[in-house]
Motif scaffolding. Structure first.
Motif, mmCIF file in Angstrom:
data_model
loop_
_atom_site.group_PDB
_atom_site.id
_atom_site.type_symbol
_atom_site.label_atom_id
_atom_site.label_comp_id
_atom_site.label_asym_id
_atom_site.label_seq_id
_atom_site.Cartn_x
_atom_site.Cartn_y
_atom_site.Cartn_z
ATOM 1 N N SER A 16 16.319 13.563 4.610
ATOM 2 C CA SER A 16 17.553 13.495 3.819
ATOM 3 C C SER A 16 18.347 12.250 4.174
ATOM 4 C CB SER A 16 18.404 14.745 4.061
ATOM 5 O OG SER A 16 17.732 15.913 3.639
ATOM 6 N N ARG A 17 18.395 11.931 5.461
ATOM 7 C CA ARG A 17 19.108 10.725 5.897
ATOM 8 C C ARG A 17 18.388 9.475 5.387
ATOM 9 N NH1 ARG A 17 18.741 13.935 10.665
ATOM 10 N NH2 ARG A 17 20.697 15.010 11.109
ATOM 11 N N PHE A 18 17.067 9.515 5.385
ATOM 12 C CA PHE A 18 16.274 8.382 4.897
ATOM 13 C C PHE A 18 16.595 8.089 3.431
ATOM 14 C CE2 PHE A 18 12.389 7.232 2.530
ATOM 15 C CZ PHE A 18 12.101 5.998 3.096
ATOM 16 N N LEU A 19 16.710 9.136 2.606
ATOM 17 C CA LEU A 19 16.959 8.933 1.183
ATOM 18 C C LEU A 19 18.315 8.308 0.913
ATOM 19 C CD1 LEU A 19 15.441 12.125 -0.497
ATOM 20 C CD2 LEU A 19 14.457 9.838 -0.298
ATOM 21 N N ASN A 20 19.253 8.469 1.832
ATOM 22 C CA ASN A 20 20.571 7.872 1.656
ATOM 23 C C ASN A 20 20.509 6.349 1.605
ATOM 24 O OD1 ASN A 20 21.919 10.341 1.599
ATOM 25 N ND2 ASN A 20 22.225 10.387 3.816
ATOM 26 N N SER A 21 19.452 5.782 2.185
ATOM 27 C CA SER A 21 19.339 4.321 2.207
ATOM 28 C C SER A 21 18.080 3.838 1.486
ATOM 29 C CB SER A 21 19.314 3.819 3.662
ATOM 30 O OG SER A 21 18.225 4.392 4.375
ATOM 31 N N LEU A 22 17.479 4.692 0.664
ATOM 32 C CA LEU A 22 16.268 4.300 -0.059
ATOM 33 C C LEU A 22 16.585 3.228 -1.092
ATOM 34 C CD1 LEU A 22 13.251 4.806 -0.577
ATOM 35 C CD2 LEU A 22 13.931 6.515 -2.277
ATOM 36 N N SER A 23 15.810 2.151 -1.043
ATOM 37 C CA SER A 23 16.030 1.021 -1.956
ATOM 38 C C SER A 23 14.801 0.800 -2.824
ATOM 39 C CB SER A 23 16.308 -0.252 -1.146
ATOM 40 O OG SER A 23 15.163 -0.594 -0.366
ATOM 41 N N GLN A 24 14.979 0.010 -3.878
ATOM 42 C CA GLN A 24 13.844 -0.342 -4.730
ATOM 43 C C GLN A 24 12.799 -1.119 -3.941
ATOM 44 O OE1 GLN A 24 13.280 0.661 -7.945
ATOM 45 N NE2 GLN A 24 11.243 -0.197 -7.533
ATOM 46 N N GLU A 25 13.246 -1.916 -2.991
ATOM 47 C CA GLU A 25 12.316 -2.668 -2.145
ATOM 48 C C GLU A 25 11.391 -1.718 -1.387
ATOM 49 O OE1 GLU A 25 12.342 -6.000 1.477
ATOM 50 O OE2 GLU A 25 14.181 -4.940 0.920
ATOM 51 N N ARG A 26 11.952 -0.625 -0.876
ATOM 52 C CA ARG A 26 11.152 0.347 -0.131
ATOM 53 C C ARG A 26 10.161 1.057 -1.057
ATOM 54 N NH1 ARG A 26 8.551 1.121 4.149
ATOM 55 N NH2 ARG A 26 8.634 3.162 5.102
ATOM 56 N N ILE A 27 10.572 1.349 -2.277
ATOM 57 C CA ILE A 27 9.673 1.965 -3.252
ATOM 58 C C ILE A 27 8.532 1.011 -3.585
ATOM 59 C CG2 ILE A 27 9.499 2.871 -5.605
ATOM 60 C CD1 ILE A 27 12.459 3.711 -5.334
ATOM 61 N N ASP A 28 8.865 -0.252 -3.773
ATOM 62 C CA ASP A 28 7.835 -1.262 -4.056
ATOM 63 C C ASP A 28 6.842 -1.371 -2.904
ATOM 64 O OD1 ASP A 28 9.110 -1.792 -6.446
ATOM 65 O OD2 ASP A 28 10.158 -3.570 -5.712
ATOM 66 N N GLU A 29 7.342 -1.287 -1.668
ATOM 67 C CA GLU A 29 6.467 -1.357 -0.499
ATOM 68 C C GLU A 29 5.521 -0.159 -0.442
ATOM 69 O OE1 GLU A 29 5.898 -3.623 1.990
ATOM 70 O OE2 GLU A 29 7.029 -4.949 0.668
ATOM 71 N N ALA A 30 6.009 1.015 -0.845
ATOM 72 C CA ALA A 30 5.157 2.205 -0.877
ATOM 73 C C ALA A 30 4.039 2.033 -1.899
ATOM 74 C CB ALA A 30 5.992 3.438 -1.197
ATOM 75 N N GLU A 31 4.369 1.500 -3.056
ATOM 76 C CA GLU A 31 3.354 1.252 -4.075
ATOM 77 C C GLU A 31 2.338 0.221 -3.583
ATOM 78 O OE1 GLU A 31 4.955 0.398 -7.960
ATOM 79 O OE2 GLU A 31 6.597 1.810 -7.668
ATOM 80 N N LYS A 32 2.835 -0.816 -2.941
ATOM 81 C CA LYS A 32 1.945 -1.849 -2.403
ATOM 82 C C LYS A 32 0.988 -1.261 -1.377
ATOM 83 C CE LYS A 32 2.112 -6.282 0.087
ATOM 84 N NZ LYS A 32 3.015 -7.298 0.716
ATOM 85 N N SER A 33 1.483 -0.363 -0.534
ATOM 86 C CA SER A 33 0.650 0.287 0.475
ATOM 87 C C SER A 33 -0.468 1.093 -0.178
ATOM 88 C CB SER A 33 1.513 1.199 1.350
ATOM 89 O OG SER A 33 0.717 1.972 2.225
ATOM 90 N N LEU A 34 -0.136 1.875 -1.205
ATOM 91 C CA LEU A 34 -1.166 2.659 -1.892
ATOM 92 C C LEU A 34 -2.206 1.753 -2.546
ATOM 93 C CD1 LEU A 34 0.870 5.547 -3.598
ATOM 94 C CD2 LEU A 34 -0.563 5.674 -1.558
ATOM 95 N N LYS A 35 -1.762 0.677 -3.163
ATOM 96 C CA LYS A 35 -2.692 -0.256 -3.809
ATOM 97 C C LYS A 35 -3.662 -0.854 -2.798
ATOM 98 C CE LYS A 35 0.435 -1.593 -7.574
ATOM 99 N NZ LYS A 35 1.238 -2.695 -8.171
ATOM 100 N N GLN A 36 -3.145 -1.266 -1.644
ATOM 101 C CA GLN A 36 -3.980 -1.911 -0.630
ATOM 102 C C GLN A 36 -4.947 -0.921 0.003
ATOM 103 O OE1 GLN A 36 -1.031 -3.678 1.969
ATOM 104 N NE2 GLN A 36 -0.990 -5.595 0.816
#
Length: 269
Positions: A16-36
């Motif tokens: 819950s604390r993590f989501l308070n600071s979730l950014s588009q950059e972090r979402i993009d990094e998650a997608e990049k991780s799955l792709k790689q």
């Protein structure tokens, strides 16, 4: 291995604390991780099962990449986090389903069909019976499908020491947990701070930690120290288990001598 509910760490509170600071950059990094890791550009037409969805970040990343997603977690607060992300980004979307569920519950697991991608990063070693979790998970992967997991590295004596600390932390009254957390924080961060000074980059790791990890250093230590149940495995032990189940290893990244996770991508033949 049996564990009382009082021994379990409430991972969802930290997410819950993590989501308070979730950014588009972090979402993009998650997608990049799955792709790689999965060696894909998108997941259009694929089914994605997120076991232990936590914050819901990687479920969101998979849905953004076109997958049909099913997410579940043992922790109710983690389920709420995942539902929050769905409501924010995919409200009323019928291609992303979320439930509370236990990967050790054979009756619950039996309702699932087989998935193209089964994802469970840093989860199965917190169930209380890691090898039973392996047993339940492997049959959820479709033929030619992929299993992406991360399991804590077995450090022998050091892992056993951490297990005792984690168990003590969860059984300790909340008002006394700081007496466990602060020494652990010093133990974990002192080597990194010293290294930064030797590189003439004082506190470089600390300053950049949140942008790369997404959670503050303090709450990441809370997550690590509190993370119980806690099991570990050597890379070859994980490989041997899934090899016998008809999987081939596509990618691996080990933690070396560290206490992090060994990461694996298996393909079901």
């Amino acid at each position: 291995m049996k564990n009382n509910k009082k021994d379990r760490f409430e991972f969802g509170k930290n997410w819950s604390r993590f989501l308070n600071s979730l950014s588009q950059e972090r979402i993009d990094e998650a997608e990049k991780s799955l792709k790689q890791w999965l060696n894909v550009e998108d997941l259009t037409g694929k089914s994605f099962l997120d076991i232990g969805s936590g914050s819901g970040l990687f479920s969101l990343a998979a849905r953004n990449m076109g997958a049909e997603v099913f997410s579940f977690d043992y922790d109710q607060d983690s389920v709420k986090c995942t539902k929050y992300l769905k409501k924010k980004f995919y409200k009323d979307d019928d291609k992303w389903q979320i439930e509370q569920g236990d990967v050790l519950d054979k009756e619950y697991i039996s309702k699932f069909h087989k998935y193209d991608i089964v994802y469970s990063w840093g989860v199965l070693h917190h169930t209380g019976d890691m090898y039973q979790a392996f047993e339940n998970v492997h049959d959820l992967v479709s033929d030619e499908g992929k299993l992406f997991i991360a399991i804590y590295n077995d450090q022998g004596r050091r892992s056993r020491e951490w297990r005792r600390i984690k168990k003590l932390y969860n059984r300790c009254p909340r008002c006394l947990r700081g007496f466990i957390l602060i020494p652990c924080f010093v133990k974990i961060w002192t080597p990194m701070v010293i290294y930064d000074f030797t590189q003439f980059k004082p506190f470089h790791t600390w300053r950049n930690y949140k942008s790369t990890r997404g959670m503050s250093p303090w709450w990441d230590v809370v997550d690590w120290v509190g993370g119980y149940p806690f099991e570990v495995a050597k890379p070859e032990e994980v490989f041997e288990f899934f090899y016998k189940k008809g999987f081939t290893l596509e990618k691996i990244k080990t933690a070396g001598k560290g206490y992090g996770c060994n990461q694996f991508v298996f393909r079901k033949e």
